[in-house]
Design a protein around this motif. Structure first.
Motif, PDB file in Angstrom:
ATOM      1  N   SER A   1       0.813  -1.215   0.000  1.00  0.00           N
ATOM      2  CA  SER A   1       0.000   0.000   0.000  1.00  0.00           C
ATOM      3  C   SER A   1       0.847   1.267   0.000  1.00  0.00           C
ATOM      4  O   SER A   1       0.350   2.345  -0.353  1.00  0.00           O
ATOM      5  CB  SER A   1      -0.923   0.032   1.229  1.00  0.00           C
ATOM      6  OG  SER A   1      -1.803  -1.060   1.212  1.00  0.00           O
ATOM      7  N   THR A   2       2.106   1.152   0.428  1.00  0.00           N
ATOM      8  CA  THR A   2       2.913   2.360   0.638  1.00  0.00           C
ATOM      9  C   THR A   2       4.203   2.417  -0.182  1.00  0.00           C
ATOM     10  O   THR A   2       4.494   3.429  -0.817  1.00  0.00           O
ATOM     11  CB  THR A   2       3.290   2.480   2.126  1.00  0.00           C
ATOM     12  OG1 THR A   2       3.911   1.247   2.546  1.00  0.00           O
ATOM     13  CG2 THR A   2       2.082   2.754   2.988  1.00  0.00           C
TER      14      THR A   2
ATOM     15  N   GLN B   1       4.427   3.312  -4.134  1.00  0.00           N
ATOM     16  CA  GLN B   1       4.141   4.741  -4.353  1.00  0.00           C
ATOM     17  C   GLN B   1       5.362   5.587  -3.993  1.00  0.00           C
ATOM     18  O   GLN B   1       5.735   6.512  -4.728  1.00  0.00           O
ATOM     19  CB  GLN B   1       2.943   5.168  -3.492  1.00  0.00           C
ATOM     20  CG  GLN B   1       2.622   6.655  -3.549  1.00  0.00           C
ATOM     21  CD  GLN B   1       2.091   7.104  -4.898  1.00  0.00           C
ATOM     22  OE1 GLN B   1       1.070   6.620  -5.356  1.00  0.00           O
ATOM     23  NE2 GLN B   1       2.790   8.031  -5.552  1.00  0.00           N
TER      24      GLN B   1
ATOM     25  N   ARG C   1      -7.677   7.769  -5.401  1.00  0.00           N
ATOM     26  CA  ARG C   1      -6.541   6.884  -5.122  1.00  0.00           C
ATOM     27  C   ARG C   1      -5.946   7.178  -3.746  1.00  0.00           C
ATOM     28  O   ARG C   1      -5.541   6.271  -3.019  1.00  0.00           O
ATOM     29  CB  ARG C   1      -5.454   7.059  -6.189  1.00  0.00           C
ATOM     30  CG  ARG C   1      -5.559   6.075  -7.350  1.00  0.00           C
ATOM     31  CD  ARG C   1      -4.372   6.206  -8.270  1.00  0.00           C
ATOM     32  NE  ARG C   1      -3.131   5.886  -7.602  1.00  0.00           N
ATOM     33  CZ  ARG C   1      -1.938   6.369  -7.936  1.00  0.00           C
ATOM     34  NH1 ARG C   1      -1.819   7.241  -8.918  1.00  0.00           N
ATOM     35  NH2 ARG C   1      -0.858   6.024  -7.276  1.00  0.00           N
ATOM     36  N   CYS C   2      -5.889   8.444  -3.403  1.00  0.00           N
ATOM     37  CA  CYS C   2      -5.356   8.868  -2.108  1.00  0.00           C
ATOM     38  C   CYS C   2      -6.209   8.288  -0.970  1.00  0.00           C
ATOM     39  O   CYS C   2      -5.674   7.735   0.000  1.00  0.00           O
ATOM     40  CB  CYS C   2      -5.344  10.396  -2.044  1.00  0.00           C
ATOM     41  SG  CYS C   2      -4.362  11.090  -0.708  1.00  0.00           S
TER      42      CYS C   2
ATOM     43  N   THR D   1      -8.222   5.696  -1.191  1.00  0.00           N
ATOM     44  CA  THR D   1      -8.080   4.233  -1.230  1.00  0.00           C
ATOM     45  C   THR D   1      -6.800   3.808  -0.508  1.00  0.00           C
ATOM     46  O   THR D   1      -6.799   2.852   0.279  1.00  0.00           O
ATOM     47  CB  THR D   1      -8.044   3.725  -2.687  1.00  0.00           C
ATOM     48  OG1 THR D   1      -9.240   4.123  -3.345  1.00  0.00           O
ATOM     49  CG2 THR D   1      -7.907   2.206  -2.737  1.00  0.00           C
ATOM     50  N   GLN D   2      -5.710   4.540  -0.779  1.00  0.00           N
ATOM     51  CA  GLN D   2      -4.436   4.210  -0.137  1.00  0.00           C
ATOM     52  C   GLN D   2      -4.531   4.338   1.380  1.00  0.00           C
ATOM     53  O   GLN D   2      -4.136   3.431   2.115  1.00  0.00           O
ATOM     54  CB  GLN D   2      -3.318   5.111  -0.659  1.00  0.00           C
ATOM     55  CG  GLN D   2      -1.944   4.730  -0.082  1.00  0.00           C
ATOM     56  CD  GLN D   2      -0.852   5.710  -0.468  1.00  0.00           C
ATOM     57  OE1 GLN D   2      -1.034   6.922  -0.416  1.00  0.00           O
ATOM     58  NE2 GLN D   2       0.295   5.184  -0.846  1.00  0.00           N
TER      59      GLN D   2
ATOM     60  N   ILE E   1      -4.003   1.508   4.338  1.00  0.00           N
ATOM     61  CA  ILE E   1      -2.944   1.702   5.346  1.00  0.00           C
ATOM     62  C   ILE E   1      -3.534   1.648   6.747  1.00  0.00           C
ATOM     63  O   ILE E   1      -3.064   0.883   7.609  1.00  0.00           O
ATOM     64  CB  ILE E   1      -2.208   3.044   5.122  1.00  0.00           C
ATOM     65  CG1 ILE E   1      -1.386   2.995   3.832  1.00  0.00           C
ATOM     66  CG2 ILE E   1      -1.299   3.354   6.310  1.00  0.00           C
ATOM     67  CD1 ILE E   1      -0.835   4.348   3.406  1.00  0.00           C
TER      68      ILE E   1
ATOM     69  N   TYR F   1       3.085   9.068   1.424  1.00  0.00           N
ATOM     70  CA  TYR F   1       1.790   8.402   1.273  1.00  0.00           C
ATOM     71  C   TYR F   1       0.691   9.261   1.892  1.00  0.00           C
ATOM     72  O   TYR F   1       0.964  10.211   2.638  1.00  0.00           O
ATOM     73  CB  TYR F   1       1.800   7.001   1.906  1.00  0.00           C
ATOM     74  CG  TYR F   1       2.145   6.956   3.381  1.00  0.00           C
ATOM     75  CD1 TYR F   1       1.187   7.195   4.360  1.00  0.00           C
ATOM     76  CD2 TYR F   1       3.442   6.651   3.802  1.00  0.00           C
ATOM     77  CE1 TYR F   1       1.494   7.147   5.709  1.00  0.00           C
ATOM     78  CE2 TYR F   1       3.764   6.599   5.142  1.00  0.00           C
ATOM     79  CZ  TYR F   1       2.792   6.844   6.104  1.00  0.00           C
ATOM     80  OH  TYR F   1       3.102   6.804   7.438  1.00  0.00           O
TER      81      TYR F   1
END
Length: 314
Positions: A78-79, A82, A98-99, A101-102, A106, A180
């Motif tokens: 997840s991190t 990116q 997307r931000c 979702t990330q 996390i 992130y």
């Protein structure tokens, strides 16, 4: 008129800067990021493969460890990719969806790992305090239900954050000085009042991670009390050894997070890039080191790893 413009403009694309102040060092910083990610992926994948394919490792402790390894893979994935995209290609542009979702994966995975560490403490408590009833209490059916509860708890508590963020208008800024996305780090760029986000985030933290830490502490108080009541020194030593790996992982998981929280609260003169590096250590270190710790300290896993590697080599 200015107020009207602010209500109409809401950023849907953000720019992650990586580690501000150390842009010229990004290529060098990417090396430990890349190595830790490769180590985490290989170590945790091997651990899952060994546990699932070896009937002798289908005990409760190993099944919980398998869940932890799976969560480690999700947390890393997840991190780190990116972050590497920012370091290598300056590809820090990320859409709002997307931000969100990330940060969902996390935060939910972090809560899942905390829950798994709690049930692993419960597992050690049962193994030491009720050894004869260990397998009858922790059946595969119960383990499956516990796993489902852990993941439902994590996803259920983080899911409302998606809606809390979606209601906001991001008109202040779209540049995020981080590798992130995270909840409050994104919410603070909104023009709306974010008190609901702050208090909800705090209540989630208290009702999950902080509660888990308290219950883990209580479990180990009971475990130590049971151990020191054992008549034989050998039995005490063996019981303490069975908890060694779990204690190491607890320290590794919660330690950097507590230290980071303290530096953010009291270290006002600490440069921002130090805070960001510490936040990344919280994400990078546990997934990389968990399989190594269990591999070194657990004889059964050691033997199976050697057997698998020797078979592949042949």
């Amino acid at each position: 008129m200015t107020t009207l413009n602010h209500t109409l403009i809401s950023h849907t694309v953000f720019l992650l800067l990586g580690i501000p102040g150390l842009e010229d060092q990004h290529m060098w910083i990417s090396i430990p990021f890349f190595l830790s990610y490769v180590t985490a992926m290989l170590g945790n994948s091997l651990l899952i493969f060994i546990i699932l394919t070896r009937p002798s490792l289908h005990g409760p402790m190993y099944l919980f460890l398998c869940m932890l390894a799976g969560a480690d893979i999700v947390l890393s994935t997840s991190t780190v990719p990116q972050a590497l995209a920012i370091f290598w290609f300056h590809a820090g542009e990320i859409s709002l969806d997307r931000c969100i979702t990330q940060l969902f994966f996390i935060h939910s995975t972090f809560i899942s790992e905390s829950g798994i560490l709690l049930v692993m403490a419960f597992d050690r408590y049962i193994a030491i305090c009720y050894p004869l009833r260990y397998t009858t209490i922790l059946t595969n059916s119960l383990i499956g239900k516990i796993g489902a509860i852990i993941f439902l708890r994590s996803y259920g508590t983080i899911l409302p954050i998606i809606f809390l963020l979606k209601r906001l208008t991001f008109c202040k800024n779209n540049i995020i000085p981080h590798t992130y996305c995270e909840h409050i780090g994104l919410a603070k760029y909104a023009c709306n009042n974010i008190q609901v986000n702050i208090w909800y985030g705090f209540s989630v933290l208290m009702s999950t991670v902080v509660l888990d830490v308290v219950l883990i502490f209580v479990s180990y108080v009971l475990i130590l009390r049971a151990i020191f009541r054992m008549p034989s020194q050998d039995a005490r030593h063996k019981a303490l050894n069975t908890c060694g790996s779990h204690v190491c992982i607890i320290i590794l998981f919660y330690g950097p997070g507590i230290f980071t929280t303290l530096t953010q609260r009291f270290g006002r003169h600490i440069p921002p890039h130090i805070h960001i590096l510490l936040a990344n250590v919280c994400i990078l270190a546990p997934p990389m080191l968990n399989p190594i710790i269990y591999g070194i300290k657990t004889k059964q896993i050691q033997e199976q790893v050697v057997h698998v590697l020797f078979t592949i080599h042949k």
